[in-house]
Design an enzyme around this catalytic site. Sequence first.
Site, PDB file in Angstrom:
ATOM      1  N   GLY C  71       0.818  -1.208   0.000  1.00  0.00           N
ATOM      2  CA  GLY C  71       0.000   0.000   0.000  1.00  0.00           C
ATOM      3  C   GLY C  71       0.850   1.254   0.000  1.00  0.00           C
ATOM      4  N   GLN C 179      -7.588   0.200   3.886  1.00  0.00           N
ATOM      5  CA  GLN C 179      -8.403  -0.327   4.978  1.00  0.00           C
ATOM      6  C   GLN C 179      -9.827  -0.637   4.548  1.00  0.00           C
ATOM      7  OE1 GLN C 179      -7.509  -1.237   7.988  1.00  0.00           O
ATOM      8  NE2 GLN C 179      -5.397  -0.535   7.844  1.00  0.00           N
ATOM      9  N   SER C 199      -3.402  -2.369  -0.200  1.00  0.00           N
ATOM     10  CA  SER C 199      -2.268  -3.026   0.412  1.00  0.00           C
ATOM     11  C   SER C 199      -2.046  -4.343  -0.322  1.00  0.00           C
ATOM     12  CB  SER C 199      -2.579  -3.283   1.882  1.00  0.00           C
ATOM     13  OG  SER C 199      -1.435  -3.147   2.656  1.00  0.00           O
ATOM     14  N   THR C 228      10.812  -7.826 -10.757  1.00  0.00           N
ATOM     15  CA  THR C 228      10.255  -9.170 -10.893  1.00  0.00           C
ATOM     16  C   THR C 228       8.960  -9.276 -10.088  1.00  0.00           C
ATOM     17  OG1 THR C 228      12.464 -10.066 -11.169  1.00  0.00           O
ATOM     18  CG2 THR C 228      10.738 -11.624 -10.561  1.00  0.00           C
ATOM     19  N   CYS C 316       2.030   1.369  12.105  1.00  0.00           N
ATOM     20  CA  CYS C 316       3.182   1.836  11.353  1.00  0.00           C
ATOM     21  C   CYS C 316       3.887   2.967  12.068  1.00  0.00           C
ATOM     22  CB  CYS C 316       2.751   2.322   9.979  1.00  0.00           C
ATOM     23  SG  CYS C 316       1.583   1.210   9.229  1.00  0.00           S
TER      24      CYS C 316
HETATM   25  C1  PLP Z   1      21.613  -7.447 -12.071  1.00  0.00           C
HETATM   26  C2  PLP Z   1      20.179  -7.240 -11.710  1.00  0.00           C
HETATM   27  N1  PLP Z   1      19.805  -6.116 -11.063  1.00  0.00           N
HETATM   28  C3  PLP Z   1      18.541  -5.893 -10.703  1.00  0.00           C
HETATM   29  C4  PLP Z   1      17.541  -6.795 -10.968  1.00  0.00           C
HETATM   30  C5  PLP Z   1      16.142  -6.492 -10.549  1.00  0.00           C
HETATM   31  O1  PLP Z   1      15.725  -7.281  -9.492  1.00  0.00           O
HETATM   32  P1  PLP Z   1      14.183  -7.532  -9.206  1.00  0.00           P
HETATM   33  O2  PLP Z   1      13.563  -8.022 -10.464  1.00  0.00           O
HETATM   34  O3  PLP Z   1      14.178  -8.513  -8.092  1.00  0.00           O
HETATM   35  O4  PLP Z   1      13.567  -6.248  -8.797  1.00  0.00           O
HETATM   36  C6  PLP Z   1      17.860  -7.985 -11.637  1.00  0.00           C
HETATM   37  C7  PLP Z   1      16.795  -8.946 -11.942  1.00  0.00           C
HETATM   38  O5  PLP Z   1      16.865  -9.885 -12.589  1.00  0.00           O
HETATM   39  C8  PLP Z   1      19.206  -8.218 -12.008  1.00  0.00           C
HETATM   40  O6  PLP Z   1      19.554  -9.338 -12.654  1.00  0.00           O
HETATM   41  C1  PLP Z   2      -4.818   3.495   5.210  1.00  0.00           C
HETATM   42  C2  PLP Z   2      -3.481   2.879   4.961  1.00  0.00           C
HETATM   43  N1  PLP Z   2      -2.760   3.281   3.904  1.00  0.00           N
HETATM   44  C3  PLP Z   2      -1.554   2.758   3.624  1.00  0.00           C
HETATM   45  C4  PLP Z   2      -0.985   1.788   4.411  1.00  0.00           C
HETATM   46  C5  PLP Z   2       0.364   1.253   4.073  1.00  0.00           C
HETATM   47  O1  PLP Z   2       0.286  -0.052   3.608  1.00  0.00           O
HETATM   48  P1  PLP Z   2       1.560  -1.033   3.648  1.00  0.00           P
HETATM   49  O2  PLP Z   2       2.052  -1.017   5.049  1.00  0.00           O
HETATM   50  O3  PLP Z   2       1.017  -2.318   3.192  1.00  0.00           O
HETATM   51  O4  PLP Z   2       2.587  -0.501   2.719  1.00  0.00           O
HETATM   52  C6  PLP Z   2      -1.685   1.333   5.542  1.00  0.00           C
HETATM   53  C7  PLP Z   2      -1.065   0.313   6.411  1.00  0.00           C
HETATM   54  O5  PLP Z   2      -1.457  -0.068   7.420  1.00  0.00           O
HETATM   55  C8  PLP Z   2      -2.962   1.883   5.833  1.00  0.00           C
HETATM   56  O6  PLP Z   2      -3.668   1.505   6.890  1.00  0.00           O
END
Ligand code: PLP
Ligand code: PLP
Lengths: 149, 149, 383, 383
Positions: C71, C179, C199, C228, C316
């Site tokens: 979220g 929420q 979220s 990914t 949070c």
């Molecule tokens: C060298 C390198 N950097 C960054 C990433 C990005 O990672 P992710 O896809 O987990 O965000 C990758 C993903 O394959 C990668 O091979």
């Molecule tokens: C209203 C609201 N917005 C945003 C968030 C943030 O979400 P997350 O902690 O999954 O990033 C929360 C988390 O509790 C929330 O209650």
Amino acid sequence: MYSEKVMDHFMNPRNVGEIEEASGVGTVGNAKCGDIMKVYLKIEEDIIQDAKFKTFGCGAAVATSSMATELVIGKTIQEALHITNKSVAEALDGLPPVKMHCSLLAEEAVHAALWDYAKKNNIEIEGLEEPKADVHDHDHQEGTGCCNG
Amino acid sequence: MYSEKVMDHFMNPRNVGEIEEASGVGTVGNAKCGDIMKVYLKIEEDIIQDAKFKTFGCGAAVATSSMATELVIGKTIQEALHITNKSVAEALDGLPPVKMHCSLLAEEAVHAALWDYAKKNNIEIEGLEEPKADVHDHDHQEGTGCCNG
Amino acid sequence: MEKIYFDNAATTPVKKEVLEIMLPYFTENFGNPSSVYHLAQVNKKAIDEARETLAKYLGANTNEIFFTSGGTEADNWAIKGIAEAYKAKGNHIITSKIEHHAVLHTCEYLEKQGYEVTYLDVDEEGMVNPEDVKKAIKDSTILISIMYANNEIGTIMPISEIGQIAKEHQIIFHTDAVQAIGQVKIDVKEQNIDLLSLSAGLLYIKRGIKTAPFIHGGAQERGRRAGTENVPGIVGLAKAMELAYDHFEEKIKNITALRDELIQGLITQIPYCKLNGHKTQRLSNNVNIGVEFVEGESLLLLLDMNGIAASSGSACTSGSLDPSHVLLALGLPHEKAHGSVRFTLAESTTKEQVDYVLEKMPQIVQRMRDMSPLYEEFLKANK
Amino acid sequence: MEKIYFDNAATTPVKKEVLEIMLPYFTENFGNPSSVYHLAQVNKKAIDEARETLAKYLGANTNEIFFTSGGTEADNWAIKGIAEAYKAKGNHIITSKIEHHAVLHTCEYLEKQGYEVTYLDVDEEGMVNPEDVKKAIKDSTILISIMYANNEIGTIMPISEIGQIAKEHQIIFHTDAVQAIGQVKIDVKEQNIDLLSLSAGLLYIKRGIKTAPFIHGGAQERGRRAGTENVPGIVGLAKAMELAYDHFEEKIKNITALRDELIQGLITQIPYCKLNGHKTQRLSNNVNIGVEFVEGESLLLLLDMNGIAASSGSACTSGSLDPSHVLLALGLPHEKAHGSVRFTLAESTTKEQVDYVLEKMPQIVQRMRDMSPLYEEFLKANK
Ligand SMILES: Cc1ncc(COP(=O)(O)O)c(C=O)c1O
Ligand SMILES: Cc1ncc(COP(=O)(O)O)c(C=O)c1O
């Protein structure tokens, strides 16, 4: 990602090969795009008797080459001219949006082969324009018939 | 988050309550911070005979109040004056870093009660300064003895 | 001692059915969804189907659903993405004082970058007044961001009305529905919502709305969110959505009844205590009670010692120890803001659990008041 | 038909031991780690322990480890965070042409914001020359970001040398170690690394290095990265790290032998084909082969039909269909870049699997060349 029909034509492509002393040969696409199609036509009495192809390209490029050659065989030149990229794609039960360009390439390859035939025989084919792109001429414009880019 | 000792003093706080006719009473902290400590001392012949507290505050605030009163009982004024926030925290087997302020509050509350005692009896206690913060006086400065903020 | 978990708004256990559907995507179906081989296509299909399910429950189209890491990221992306994409049009953003920090801190960050932000007041029940939204609109306004329902006090905002105003003034409207989801029925088209955060994490972006990318990199999520894909998470989110809206009316009726029983019981049995937030325009799982003369963290610890997990304000922010900005925005003085406690119920909550809390809370509060200098003062003053 | 997964650099199945350790955090231990009650403390402890484990394997301190949603976010945060925090000092960033898109696109974004970026060339084996780094440094340089090992061609960069140069010039050094982790031994202190990104996801930030927050919101991760923590993911990452470095030397020896067997077999059996990347300074699991006259996607599809999952270039870009920027940076012409295929092995890879690939690949390549107009031309020209 690909329909069963596309996969079938990719795995078992029809009409792969060359035609010796072909009536017309057309090559389109370029290596930069990652797709090159070469189509050979054997034309007798205004009828496409045989068609073969060679393709360097992705799955869609191979399948559309295969389907395009299938579609043109037995057709008159005018009929073949009206086989558009859409009809090729439809005959394959559709292509993923990013791959629609490939079907354009197949259409262009057939046209290029027909153009070659017309030039060789010093005739004019109504409705046929000079092929836009050729591997030996120039780079493809962006977004036109570039299968992998 | 809290050590077992802290949790013990939080769950079973020693010396909760008031001392009627206390020798000295000190209140520190404020509602904005979310922590108010009130310490009652009974002093006889320079010795802290008894100490009680009331605290509005977090777990650490309650536990440090409890421990601070424990530590001062039986001590002379001068000895009590040397019980710092560090010694309170140590006696509790440590506090989480964000809660270290709370122990400062406990030190200040004892000092404030001693100050009150000195004022009432018109004496001067060596090394004791006027309490910095009081719930009725003014807002706490940021970062000084503010337990919850 | 039975353990009662009453902090479902913070995190909630993953349901058995949800976990079961996620598991294969950790072990067997692990192909990167962006690849061409068969294994990858299985994952791609799973994501596509999840997207479809989620779109359906929001009244959105599948190509309007983008997966994020949570979220917070969705809120950051929505607000920063719009701010950047529309800065030629204007630099003014309207939000409320009781948004989640994911929205507020993002807005504060944008203020430092030269944007102007109006933080609307709320009334004492935590309601944003749509008229205030209208009045705050300027020529330079590019975004209205008002949460669907507040995480601390459970107040449900007049989202459709605000959506209507945004539409009339052709201003983009974002709502943080973290929420609200699963507790109210949402229809982004009918309610004129342009962006919506969930979220776990999802951002709905209406077709045609430009957003600058927030996380740059690979071409995932149609080139709009790199990284990914968390396939088990995505698949699980869709399943959780399905379960939430299954037998929806019945479940909401049950949980609302328990909620009201808990509220009623607490405010009648404990003197000097009141409900925070709106009485009826309220999330069906949210009970937030302000208890005078006691401090929240101690209250929570004592509840925990009695096997009851609750929270004060939002989880949070508990790292920061500040009194809740939401409660302060309702006009509560600091000491009352500090002494508020939130119980958030779940589908699995039972009447026995509610009764247990009703048995324990008055004792705990009394115990704390007995050692509270504020209570002592109050009693003396009112003798 | 046996299925052989040779795309472990894209995603890899979660190991049984890892999943087992993650599971309770979905169902039983679900308390929000930021809360005060006992259940939450269990999670907080789990995160703290994971942080300790991960710090140990990187040679870092626990308070230098920050969890993110993935490698992409870590890269974005590192680069944007430094750019913003140090903009008073300068606006110049040095990186390489063969970084992952998570770095490259972030840098391109910063260019639009007025930063200046130098994209260093690499040699034909994909190596960044430390001398080039040194030469690129200006007074305005605030960041050097060079990946530890390349994801496509497996080349391992001279990180220690670059770290030394960065240190001497007092410039902050970031490295994307997403592909390197578990395959090489990393010591951030010895190697003078100031920031390091890992997939799954983690960002190491050396003590004292300022970074602007990237995701704004709650106070998680000591106020530097907002959002509810992904506890199962964090716990799993630590366990995976432990397993990766267990019997490390032995495993690396085995996989390197299989890698070299595959490389040797392919380049001897298939004419007109060569290894992309460095021969020895190479990730022990990476085989990247350029096959002339054939196109990559078709090759992958045919491999898949034969039960072999491989990739061309990086999975993340396969949505874009562009030829790999990494292969182009090596100086490969487009048609050769298009015709490259990557096999990435895992600990579980067997000699039988390698042999199977060695049996199938030549047949598949021959089949494709038979229908390749480029091969036809080549043969005619060389008759
Ligand atoms: C060298 C390198 N950097 C960054 C990433 C990005 O990672 P992710 O896809 O987990 O965000 C990758 C993903 O394959 C990668 O091979
Ligand atoms: C209203 C609201 N917005 C945003 C968030 C943030 O979400 P997350 O902690 O999954 O990033 C929360 C988390 O509790 C929330 O209650």
